[in-house]
Enzyme design. Sequence first.
Site, short mmCIF file in Angstrom:
data_model
loop_
_atom_site.label_atom_id
_atom_site.label_comp_id
_atom_site.label_asym_id
_atom_site.label_seq_id
_atom_site.Cartn_x
_atom_site.Cartn_y
_atom_site.Cartn_z
N HIS A 307 0.84 -0.92 0.17
CA HIS A 307 -0.01 0.48 -0.02
C HIS A 307 1.12 1.45 -0.33
CE1 HIS A 307 -3.49 2.49 1.20
NE2 HIS A 307 -4.15 2.04 0.37
N ASP A 364 -8.43 -4.99 -0.12
CA ASP A 364 -8.83 -5.93 -1.22
C ASP A 364 -8.18 -7.02 -1.23
OD1 ASP A 364 -10.14 -3.96 -2.83
OD2 ASP A 364 -8.29 -2.94 -2.86
N1 ACO Z 1 3.97 -7.47 -5.69
C1 ACO Z 1 5.34 -7.41 -5.16
N2 ACO Z 1 5.89 -6.74 -5.35
C2 ACO Z 1 5.28 -5.30 -4.91
C3 ACO Z 1 4.11 -5.42 -4.02
C4 ACO Z 1 3.33 -6.06 -4.90
N3 ACO Z 1 2.38 -6.60 -4.85
N4 ACO Z 1 4.52 -4.21 -4.25
C5 ACO Z 1 5.16 -3.20 -4.15
N5 ACO Z 1 5.91 -4.34 -4.76
C6 ACO Z 1 7.48 -3.88 -4.80
C7 ACO Z 1 8.11 -2.92 -5.83
O1 ACO Z 1 8.44 -3.27 -6.84
C8 ACO Z 1 8.75 -2.08 -4.88
O2 ACO Z 1 10.50 -3.10 -4.87
P1 ACO Z 1 11.47 -2.58 -5.41
O3 ACO Z 1 11.84 -1.20 -3.65
O4 ACO Z 1 12.64 -3.51 -5.11
O5 ACO Z 1 11.60 -1.55 -6.90
C9 ACO Z 1 8.64 -2.16 -3.74
O6 ACO Z 1 7.89 -3.17 -2.98
C10 ACO Z 1 7.84 -0.71 -3.52
O7 ACO Z 1 6.86 -0.85 -4.45
P2 ACO Z 1 6.12 0.52 -4.90
O8 ACO Z 1 5.86 0.21 -6.31
O9 ACO Z 1 7.46 1.87 -5.41
O10 ACO Z 1 5.44 1.40 -3.83
P3 ACO Z 1 4.59 1.93 -4.75
O11 ACO Z 1 3.43 2.75 -3.55
O12 ACO Z 1 4.35 3.39 -5.64
O13 ACO Z 1 2.68 1.01 -4.56
C11 ACO Z 1 1.32 -0.21 -4.98
C12 ACO Z 1 1.61 0.70 -3.44
C13 ACO Z 1 0.82 -0.16 -6.09
C14 ACO Z 1 -0.09 -0.51 -4.11
C15 ACO Z 1 1.61 -1.40 -4.82
O14 ACO Z 1 1.79 -2.11 -4.13
C16 ACO Z 1 0.95 -2.46 -5.46
O15 ACO Z 1 1.22 -2.88 -7.02
N6 ACO Z 1 0.38 -3.63 -5.14
C17 ACO Z 1 -0.71 -4.22 -5.83
C18 ACO Z 1 -1.86 -3.90 -6.20
C19 ACO Z 1 -3.08 -3.59 -5.24
O16 ACO Z 1 -3.32 -4.86 -4.33
N7 ACO Z 1 -3.39 -2.63 -4.87
C20 ACO Z 1 -4.43 -2.18 -3.92
C21 ACO Z 1 -4.00 -0.65 -3.45
S1 ACO Z 1 -5.14 -0.10 -2.01
C22 ACO Z 1 -5.91 0.33 -2.56
O17 ACO Z 1 -6.43 0.89 -3.61
C23 ACO Z 1 -7.83 -0.10 -1.61
#
Ligand code: ACO
Length: 428
Positions: A307, A364
């Site tokens: 998140h 979610d």
């Molecule tokens: N699976 C694997 N790796 C992940 C995931 C995941 N679900 N989420 C983040 N990471 C990793 C990224 O690859 C990144 O790794 P790095 O530092 O080695 O490059 C690190 O964790 C940080 O991730 P970011 O993408 O920079 O985090 P950001 O805050 O931009 O994204 C997000 C947050 C979009 C929710 C992300 O965690 C994601 O895509 N999750 C899956 C989709 C999801 O469940 N969305 C619902 C969010 S809740 C809502 O909207 C109600």
Amino acid sequence: MSEVAKIEYNGQVYELPVVTGSENEKGIDIAKLRGSSGGLITLDRGFKNTGSCESAITFLNGEEGILRYRGYSIEELADKADFLEVAYLLIFGELPTQEQLSKFDADIKAEAHVDEDVKRILDGFPKSAHPMGVLSALTSALIAFNPSSVNANSEEEMYQAIVKIMAKFPVLTAWAHRKRMGLPLDYGDDNLGYVQNFLKMMFKKPNAEYQENKIITNAIDKLLILHADHEQNCSTSTVRIVGSSHAGLFASLSAGISALWGPLHGGANQAVIEMLEAIKADGGDTKKYMGKAKDKEDPFRLMGFGHRVYKNFDPRAKIIKVAADEVLGDLGVEDPVLGIAKGLEQEALSDAYFVDRKLYPNVDFYSGIIYRALGIPTEMFTPMFALGRLPGWIAQWREMRLKGEPIGRPRQIYTGANARDFKDIANR
Ligand code: ACO
């Protein structure tokens, strides 16, 4: 004495005021930076560190896993209030008295019909259309049938617009579902509560009386409360920025619905179940998918994990996890994808990749599991989220208009070609 932050650039120091919120969060007010520095702006992709407004609606502390609406904890609201009370609280700032709540409820009921001509627009969509696209289009189309623009200086006009959309949105959401299922459209029943009536509009069969299941009504009520607001997330910021051009409430909400649709935001609840189904179809090997999620060459992400702001735990996920266990137990549901979900959760919580990056199950991850147990089709999960988020979007839009916020218009750093001469097509 008010605090200041200093930015030094090219030997010049710029003093910028620091704004302090009621929970002691700090923000550097850069409003005058560009003007005083001759063009310096701040750059913050994805707005990870940028506040777009001051707001008195929702407080969120991602490090400590705190979420409060108007000062009330999400845990207490989910336990003691119902969705309509929470909607009133978010929109108008205080918990309603019985009289205020009864009036709000009655005013909504008086508007809980949609012009018959809207059915013809719905008819034009194929059954296969995603209900989020249908909802966004119909919410926008409502403007044509309720054309009065909202005068933000009139509390009464604003109230009327709010009541209208609170009343009509559940009808449209249920219709989007019934259209997909090939069921006749239903207008619900004035004698029922907001959530009861919504569920009846969704599930009533043309040849049978609708039998309410209290376990389902209570679980949906709680889910809607947990989704009702989340400060300046992607869809809410969209609603605010569209509304900041003084586009009407319904147009702003329609844009918010589109923003919510994406799998990185509200669409994640659908994506979670699709991911669990795919893992099941592939033999149920959770370790293989954990490996894919960690592989930087592989675009696969574990949906429902991580998140933008919660880096400890998602307080909504904690409440939903308990509710999911209760509901599945009460309904006697045995779902094989649940075993896969539990397996992934256990592995992620003890895996260094996920622990180091503070990736926990989000709201979610569990909401999809409950919706599925309650018999809601996967494609309707995100519309359910939209119904829950409706009061939050309305509250944020109202606050923005009442404060007279300026139009939202970010800056950029241009990285394209420098000025060049036009080339005739024959010479390119
Ligand atoms: N699976 C694997 N790796 C992940 C995931 C995941 N679900 N989420 C983040 N990471 C990793 C990224 O690859 C990144 O790794 P790095 O530092 O080695 O490059 C690190 O964790 C940080 O991730 P970011 O993408 O920079 O985090 P950001 O805050 O931009 O994204 C997000 C947050 C979009 C929710 C992300 O965690 C994601 O895509 N999750 C899956 C989709 C999801 O469940 N969305 C619902 C969010 S809740 C809502 O909207 C109600």
